[in-house]
Design a protein around this motif. Structure first.
Motif, PDB file in Angstrom:
ATOM      1  N   GLU A   1      28.767   9.082   7.817  1.00  0.00           N
ATOM      2  CA  GLU A   1      29.198  10.482   7.713  1.00  0.00           C
ATOM      3  C   GLU A   1      29.974  10.770   6.444  1.00  0.00           C
ATOM      4  N   THR A   2      30.599   9.737   5.888  1.00  0.00           N
ATOM      5  CA  THR A   2      31.440  10.009   4.721  1.00  0.00           C
ATOM      6  C   THR A   2      30.613  10.295   3.474  1.00  0.00           C
ATOM      7  N   TYR A   3      29.324  10.041   3.550  1.00  0.00           N
ATOM      8  CA  TYR A   3      28.486  10.400   2.404  1.00  0.00           C
ATOM      9  C   TYR A   3      28.156  11.877   2.476  1.00  0.00           C
ATOM     10  N   THR A   4      28.099  12.500   1.312  1.00  0.00           N
ATOM     11  CA  THR A   4      27.669  13.895   1.306  1.00  0.00           C
ATOM     12  C   THR A   4      26.188  13.902   1.630  1.00  0.00           C
ATOM     13  N   ASN A   5      25.803  14.934   2.360  1.00  0.00           N
ATOM     14  CA  ASN A   5      24.407  15.017   2.802  1.00  0.00           C
ATOM     15  C   ASN A   5      23.967  13.698   3.421  1.00  0.00           C
ATOM     16  N   ASN A   6      24.643  13.303   4.477  1.00  0.00           N
ATOM     17  CA  ASN A   6      24.377  11.952   4.963  1.00  0.00           C
ATOM     18  C   ASN A   6      22.993  11.805   5.575  1.00  0.00           C
ATOM     19  N   ILE A   7      22.288  12.893   5.802  1.00  0.00           N
ATOM     20  CA  ILE A   7      20.906  12.781   6.258  1.00  0.00           C
ATOM     21  C   ILE A   7      20.013  13.029   5.043  1.00  0.00           C
ATOM     22  N   ARG A   8      19.437  11.947   4.552  1.00  0.00           N
ATOM     23  CA  ARG A   8      18.599  12.068   3.352  1.00  0.00           C
ATOM     24  C   ARG A   8      17.143  11.957   3.769  1.00  0.00           C
ATOM     25  N   VAL A   9      16.355  12.858   3.257  1.00  0.00           N
ATOM     26  CA  VAL A   9      14.931  12.842   3.597  1.00  0.00           C
ATOM     27  C   VAL A   9      14.148  12.538   2.328  1.00  0.00           C
ATOM     28  N   VAL A  10      13.246  11.606   2.446  1.00  0.00           N
ATOM     29  CA  VAL A  10      12.397  11.265   1.304  1.00  0.00           C
ATOM     30  C   VAL A  10      10.968  11.595   1.687  1.00  0.00           C
ATOM     31  N   THR A  11      10.322  12.397   0.871  1.00  0.00           N
ATOM     32  CA  THR A  11       8.998  12.880   1.256  1.00  0.00           C
ATOM     33  C   THR A  11       7.876  12.239   0.453  1.00  0.00           C
ATOM     34  N   HIS A  12       8.207  11.333  -0.427  1.00  0.00           N
ATOM     35  CA  HIS A  12       7.134  10.721  -1.203  1.00  0.00           C
ATOM     36  C   HIS A  12       7.473   9.251  -1.414  1.00  0.00           C
ATOM     37  N   ALA A  13       6.490   8.509  -1.762  1.00  0.00           N
ATOM     38  CA  ALA A  13       6.736   7.098  -2.069  1.00  0.00           C
ATOM     39  C   ALA A  13       7.493   7.010  -3.381  1.00  0.00           C
ATOM     40  N   PRO A  14       8.314   6.016  -3.669  1.00  0.00           N
ATOM     41  CA  PRO A  14       8.755   5.002  -2.711  1.00  0.00           C
ATOM     42  C   PRO A  14       9.827   5.585  -1.769  1.00  0.00           C
ATOM     43  N   PHE A  15       9.777   5.178  -0.530  1.00  0.00           N
ATOM     44  CA  PHE A  15      10.693   5.727   0.460  1.00  0.00           C
ATOM     45  C   PHE A  15      11.979   4.927   0.425  1.00  0.00           C
ATOM     46  N   GLU A  16      12.862   5.346  -0.491  1.00  0.00           N
ATOM     47  CA  GLU A  16      14.097   4.580  -0.593  1.00  0.00           C
ATOM     48  C   GLU A  16      15.226   5.474  -1.047  1.00  0.00           C
TER      49      GLU A  16
ATOM     50  N   GLU B   1       0.849  -1.178   0.000  1.00  0.00           N
ATOM     51  CA  GLU B   1       0.000   0.000   0.000  1.00  0.00           C
ATOM     52  C   GLU B   1       0.887   1.231   0.000  1.00  0.00           C
ATOM     53  N   ASP B   2       0.241   2.344  -0.128  1.00  0.00           N
ATOM     54  CA  ASP B   2       0.983   3.586  -0.225  1.00  0.00           C
ATOM     55  C   ASP B   2       1.248   4.099   1.187  1.00  0.00           C
ATOM     56  N   LEU B   3       2.513   4.094   1.563  1.00  0.00           N
ATOM     57  CA  LEU B   3       2.842   4.519   2.922  1.00  0.00           C
ATOM     58  C   LEU B   3       2.596   5.999   3.125  1.00  0.00           C
ATOM     59  N   SER B   4       2.626   6.754   2.021  1.00  0.00           N
ATOM     60  CA  SER B   4       2.561   8.197   2.214  1.00  0.00           C
ATOM     61  C   SER B   4       1.204   8.666   2.717  1.00  0.00           C
ATOM     62  N   THR B   5       0.219   7.772   2.794  1.00  0.00           N
ATOM     63  CA  THR B   5      -1.057   8.200   3.364  1.00  0.00           C
ATOM     64  C   THR B   5      -0.893   8.548   4.836  1.00  0.00           C
ATOM     65  N   TYR B   6      -0.037   7.804   5.553  1.00  0.00           N
ATOM     66  CA  TYR B   6       0.099   8.168   6.970  1.00  0.00           C
ATOM     67  C   TYR B   6       1.524   8.520   7.368  1.00  0.00           C
ATOM     68  N   ILE B   7       2.459   8.322   6.437  1.00  0.00           N
ATOM     69  CA  ILE B   7       3.828   8.727   6.726  1.00  0.00           C
ATOM     70  C   ILE B   7       4.138   9.964   5.909  1.00  0.00           C
ATOM     71  N   SER B   8       4.534  11.013   6.581  1.00  0.00           N
ATOM     72  CA  SER B   8       4.780  12.249   5.837  1.00  0.00           C
ATOM     73  C   SER B   8       6.152  12.209   5.175  1.00  0.00           C
ATOM     74  N   ARG B   9       7.163  11.766   5.942  1.00  0.00           N
ATOM     75  CA  ARG B   9       8.477  11.665   5.311  1.00  0.00           C
ATOM     76  C   ARG B   9       9.313  10.634   6.075  1.00  0.00           C
ATOM     77  N   VAL B  10      10.321  10.185   5.371  1.00  0.00           N
ATOM     78  CA  VAL B  10      11.240   9.227   5.994  1.00  0.00           C
ATOM     79  C   VAL B  10      12.641   9.802   5.912  1.00  0.00           C
ATOM     80  N   GLN B  11      13.329   9.763   7.009  1.00  0.00           N
ATOM     81  CA  GLN B  11      14.680  10.311   7.047  1.00  0.00           C
ATOM     82  C   GLN B  11      15.659   9.158   7.198  1.00  0.00           C
ATOM     83  N   PHE B  12      16.584   9.081   6.232  1.00  0.00           N
ATOM     84  CA  PHE B  12      17.623   8.055   6.309  1.00  0.00           C
ATOM     85  C   PHE B  12      18.917   8.728   6.685  1.00  0.00           C
ATOM     86  N   ARG B  13      19.530   8.174   7.682  1.00  0.00           N
ATOM     87  CA  ARG B  13      20.793   8.756   8.113  1.00  0.00           C
ATOM     88  C   ARG B  13      21.897   7.784   7.739  1.00  0.00           C
ATOM     89  N   LEU B  14      22.757   8.232   6.803  1.00  0.00           N
ATOM     90  CA  LEU B  14      23.810   7.346   6.326  1.00  0.00           C
ATOM     91  C   LEU B  14      25.117   7.650   7.045  1.00  0.00           C
TER      92      LEU B  14
END
Lengths: 254, 697
Positions: free
Chosen positions: A94-109, A79-92
């Motif tokens: 530190e060596t990655y640039t912008n290691n905190i990635r936020v995804v605000t729409h499906a698919p959350f990946e 199902e579509d997670l975005s109905t009840y999940i507004s955003r997902v934050q992935f924290r990678l």
């Protein structure tokens, strides 16, 4: 909670008479709500989270990356997670640039490449701002010993099943949770059903074993305690029999 | 202090009259202060000296009680009123009225000069001359109430005279007692006589029982003797006693610790096992009892509860709020919010690391991963499983401490038994099951050297065996055993036991029906588990049973079952509560050796056996008495699975051949199967013969 409401009630009544009238009514209405016992509303949403990883085949010279991986969160029932999940934050890492990635729409990946494994932190934010976000961790797995994966033909999948439990969500959230419900993909369902039944069976047998051993040990414990009691009894008798003299001497020595 | 100084300084120059401004408070204070005026410093004295002497109640509280006359300032006042000259002293004669009215003895001492019109004060120490009232009796009184068979009238009179003279100082009286004229009396005797007379007189005169003259002569005698003994201890004895006391204290504390562990875990277990049992609030308080009698009563209570919990029918009232078993309390989510199911499976931090490790071990053994997939049922079951594991661990600990407790109790019993070894107090009941044990101490010795855990090789290796013994309380074992008398005793027994017990494989026949039956049942059970076959006792024939006591009762049971010979070794501990436990069951000497594998199985077993049995055989052989039958039995029993020629030896009944035959045997086990079968056949015949003879016996 109830008593504090009462206290508030009296206090308001004393100090702020004009304004308090409205408040009292509010408090009373609130307290009347909480008096009624009601079963807590619980919603369960099973999700799958994890990562896939695929070897390039070669080591990329520019940055040494060897794998392409995708870190994701998706619903078990497709199902579509975005109905009840507004955003997902992935924290990678530190060596990655912008290691905190936020995804605000499906698919959350997140799709990325890299050369090493690390622990990622995943935070789910919900549509209802009053709900606290849920944080959990996932170890990004790249390496495996299976021959297919090593050669780069098959992708490695490191996925976990979990369930989001909503305790007494607000009305709007509840509505959102109810309406989104789709069918699970057959592959997933079968696989996880199998895993579930296996795990459950194993746990049950383990419990049985443990229970048996507990029984056994209790019996032995009981027997040993009985023995101790018997011996103590006998030693007490023995002390009494030869006479109080020796007992006195013992007392004297002490 | 500073305030007082300042006030003092100011008060010299600043009286209330001098003050210009009228402070309302000061005026009020002055008015109130009327009757209680503070004493002013004399002019000649320094301010600091005066402040030391002047005691102000408001300032400090003294530790040592001080003189409270005139507000504690008596000395200050005295100084003030003295004219700063020395008071006159006078060398005056005086008499001591305590010396009696006819005393003319005059002594001199310094006294303050008295006013001539005041009478001479009484000598102050005369008032300390107290006299004891020793009662007197008349002749009639004596004849009526005070007669005693040990004491003549004369003696009694002398006694009372001495009492009067020496003011009831019995030690002096005893010293003055005339041993020649009168029989020798101890201090207690004299006292006894005196006090009995006093009580009798009192009763006779006032007709009331009083407790004034309570004197227990026997008690006094014992007490004095005890004190004498105490005084006359040698240095070594004294040190030993101190050492023993320390040991005792330590052991008692450890025992309390163990009790706490045991009771704690038992309580937990009881809660776990039977949720229907209402746990009363008294359980936590039972941990803190020191005396042994109360301890045993606690154990009894627990046992009672255990028993009752197992005996109760399931129709008990349910407790409406059933607390989860005391194991691990997992985080519960009751407040509104969103949670991940797996968060419920997190092990709380309250679990000590040891237990967490144990949990992991057990999970690994059960092939479960640490965090299985998180659906509802799995989470529930998994949490319960881990709870149970923790409970099991605690139980194991409790069991260990209980067993240790058992051993130490036996130690104690033995040590008490040893020095007080009198006939009637024998510990027979403990070892009543063994047929060939005669020595009580031997059973205790066994219990000392071995824990009473049953050997059970039939079930799969237990989960609880993976727990490491975590009992730190055992460290005192070695010290405990080094107690002097115990060491000697135990050493002696150990030596005796070691030298004789092991080498006399003294298997003796038994016809104890109950024993045989029980042993048979156990063996059958183990066999049927091994082979997944249900066996009943009726299939069994040719039962023979031998026993041998060495650290417990070893039982060897031979029988034939479905045309196969079985030999089972069982073991029964002397504690007689675990019952007979099966050690191993093996098939012996098939009539038709069907496969190689079976023979091979027997071979390595035989290899091991032969070495051990050689010595036994030699001894057994060398012990041969002229009774052939006994030889039969001994030798047949000694060889377990070894294919020996000893059978033939006994048939030959030739002692000279024994040694050579034994030598032959040793070469042995590479023997081919033909030889085996031949021997087996002969042995079978022998066995059946033995079986017959045994049954006939």
């Amino acid at each position: 909670v109830y008593t504090s409401n009462q206290y508030d009630l009296t206090r308001h009544f004393q100090i702020e008479k004009n304004r308090s009238f409205f408040k009292i009514i509010n408090k009373v209405s609130m307290s009347s709500i909480t008096i009624e016992p009601h079963t807590p509303a619980v919603f369960v949403k099973p999700i799958l989270y994890g990562n896939t990883a695929k070897h390039f085949g070669t080591k990329r010279d520019s940055d040494g990356h060897t794998h392409k991986w995708t870190l994701y969160v998706r619903s078990f029932y497709q199902e579509d997670l975005s109905t009840y999940i507004s955003r997902v934050q992935f924290r990678l890492h530190e060596t990655y640039t912008n290691n905190i990635r936020v995804v605000t729409h499906a698919p959350f990946e997140i799709e990325e490449s890299g050369w090493g494994e690390f622990e990622t932190q995943i935070t789910l934010y919900f549509v209802d701002p009053n709900e606290k976000p849920v944080i959990f961790y996932h170890h990004l797995k790249l390496f495996s010993t299976e021959p297919d994966v090593v050669t780069g033909k098959e992708a490695l999948v490191n996925e976990f099943y979990d369930e989001l439990v909503f305790h007494e969500p607000s009305e709007q959230l509840a509505r959102l949770l109810i309406c989104s419900k789709a069918n699970p993909s057959p592959v997933d369902e079968k696989e996880y059903a199998l895993q579930k039944s296996e795990t459950l069976a194993k746990i049950k047998t383990a419990r049985q074993r443990v229970k048996n051993e507990i029984q056994e040990l209790t019996e032995r414990l009981r027997i040993t305690q009985e023995n101790i009691k018997r011996i103590r009894q006998r030693s007490v008798d023995q002390i009494c029999v030869p006479g109080t003299f020796i007992g006195l001497l013992n007392e004297a020595i002490e | 202090m500073a305030n007082a100084d300042v006030l003092d300084i100011l008060s010299d120059t600043l009286t209330s009259a001098n003050r210009g401004s009228a402070n309302k408070d000061e005026i009020i204070r002055e008015k109130k202060k009327g009757p209680k005026k503070s004493i002013r410093r004399p002019e000649g004295m320094k301010r600091e000296v005066w402040s030391l002497i002047n005691q102000d109640d408001r300032e400090s509280v003294p530790i040592v009680p001080t003189d409270t006359k005139s507000g504690g300032n008596s000395y200050a006042r005295w100084i003030k009123h003295s004219s700063m000259t020395v008071r006159p002293w006078q060398w005056t004669p005086f008499t001591n009225s305590a010396r009696g009215p006819n005393d003319t003895f005059v002594l001199y001492h310094w006294q303050h000069k008295l006013d001539p019109n005041e009478p001479a004060p009484e000598y102050p120490f005369a008032k300390f001359n107290k006299h004891v009232d020793v009662p007197t009796y008349t002749d009639t009184e004596y004849e009526q109430y005070l007669q005693d068979k040990d004491w003549s009238r004369v003696e009694t009179d002398v006694l009372f005279d001495l009492c009067r003279q020496f003011e009831l100082k019995f030690l002096i009286i005893h010293d003055r007692w005339n041993n020649i004229l009168y029989p020798d009396r101890s201090v207690e005797d004299l006292k006894e006589r005196y006090y009995t007379i006093c009580t009798s007189l009192e009763y006779a005169r006032t007709k009331r029982q009083t407790d004034k003259y309570n004197f227990d002569a026997a008690h006094e005698r014992r007490r004095k003797e005890q004190l004498n003994k105490l005084l006359s201890r040698t240095k070594a004895e004294e040190e030993e006693e101190l050492y023993l006391m320390n040991e005792l204290k330590r052991i008692e504390s450890e025992r309390k610790e163990r009790e706490r562990i045991i009771s704690h875990d038992v309580q937990k277990f009881v809660q776990q096992q039977d949720p229907h049992v209402m746990i009363t609030a008294t359980t936590p308080t039972q941990r803190t009892t020191p005396s042994s009698s109360r301890r045993s009563s606690i154990n009894q209570e627990y046992l009672q509860r255990l028993n009752s919990s197992t005996n109760r029918t399931p129709t008990l009232q349910r407790t409406t709020t059933f607390e989860p078993p005391v194991g691990i309390k997992f985080p519960e989510f009751k407040r509104p919010g969103v949670f991940l199911r797996s968060q419920r499976m997190i092990l709380p931090a309250s679990i000590p690391n040891k237990k967490a490790v144990v949990i992991d071990q057990v999970l690994k053994q059960c092939q479960l991963e640490r965090n299985p997939m998180a659906c509802e049922e799995v989470v529930e079951e998994f949490n319960d499983l881990r709870s149970d594991i923790v409970l099991l661990f605690d139980l194991k600990n409790a069991l260990n401490s209980a067993e240790y407790e058992l051993q130490t109790s036996l130690h104690r019993l033995k040590s008490e038994n040893g020095p007080l070894s009198s006939g009637p107090t024998s510990a027979q009941p403990l070892s009543s099951g063994s047929t060939s044990s005669t020595d009580n101490t031997k059973t205790f010795d066994f219990l000392l050297t071995q824990p009473s855990t049953p050997l059970d090789s039939v079930t799969s290796p237990r989960l609880s065996d993976s727990f490491e013994p975590s009992n730190n309380v055992r460290s005192s074992t070695s010290i405990y055993i080094t107690m002097k008398h115990l060491v000697n005793f135990v050493l002696l027994l150990c030596i005796a036991h070691a030298s004789y017990g092991r080498y006399l494989a003294d298997w003796s026949q038994t016809t104890d029906e109950a024993l045989i039956e029980e042993a048979l049942k156990k063996s059958l059970k183990s066999i049927s588990i091994q082979q997944n076959v249900d066996l009943s006792q009726t299939d069994v024939a040719d039962i023979a049973c031998e026993t041998h006591f060495e650290n417990g009762l070893h039982i060897k049971l031979t029988f034939s079952l479905e045309k196969q010979k079985w030999e089972c070794a069982l073991y029964k501990s002397s504690v007689e509560v675990i019952g007979i436990e099966n050690v191993k069951c093996e098939q012996v000497e098939q009539e038709n050796p069907p496969s190689e594998t079976q023979d091979e199985q027997q071979e390595p077993a035989k290899d091991n056996e032969v070495e051990a049995d050689d010595e036994a055989q030699i001894d057994a052989a060398s012990q041969q008495n002229h009774d052939n039958e006994e030889e039969h039995d001994d030798e047949a029993d000694v060889q377990q699975q070894s294919n020996t020629n000893t059978e033939q030896e006994t048939e030959n009944d030739d002692e000279k051949d024994v040694a050579s035959d034994n030598n032959e045997q040793r070469i042995p086990d590479e023997e081919n199967t033909n030889n085996e079968t031949k021997n087996n056949n002969t042995e079978d015949n022998q066995e059946s013969n033995n079986g017959d003879t045994n049954n006939n016996e």
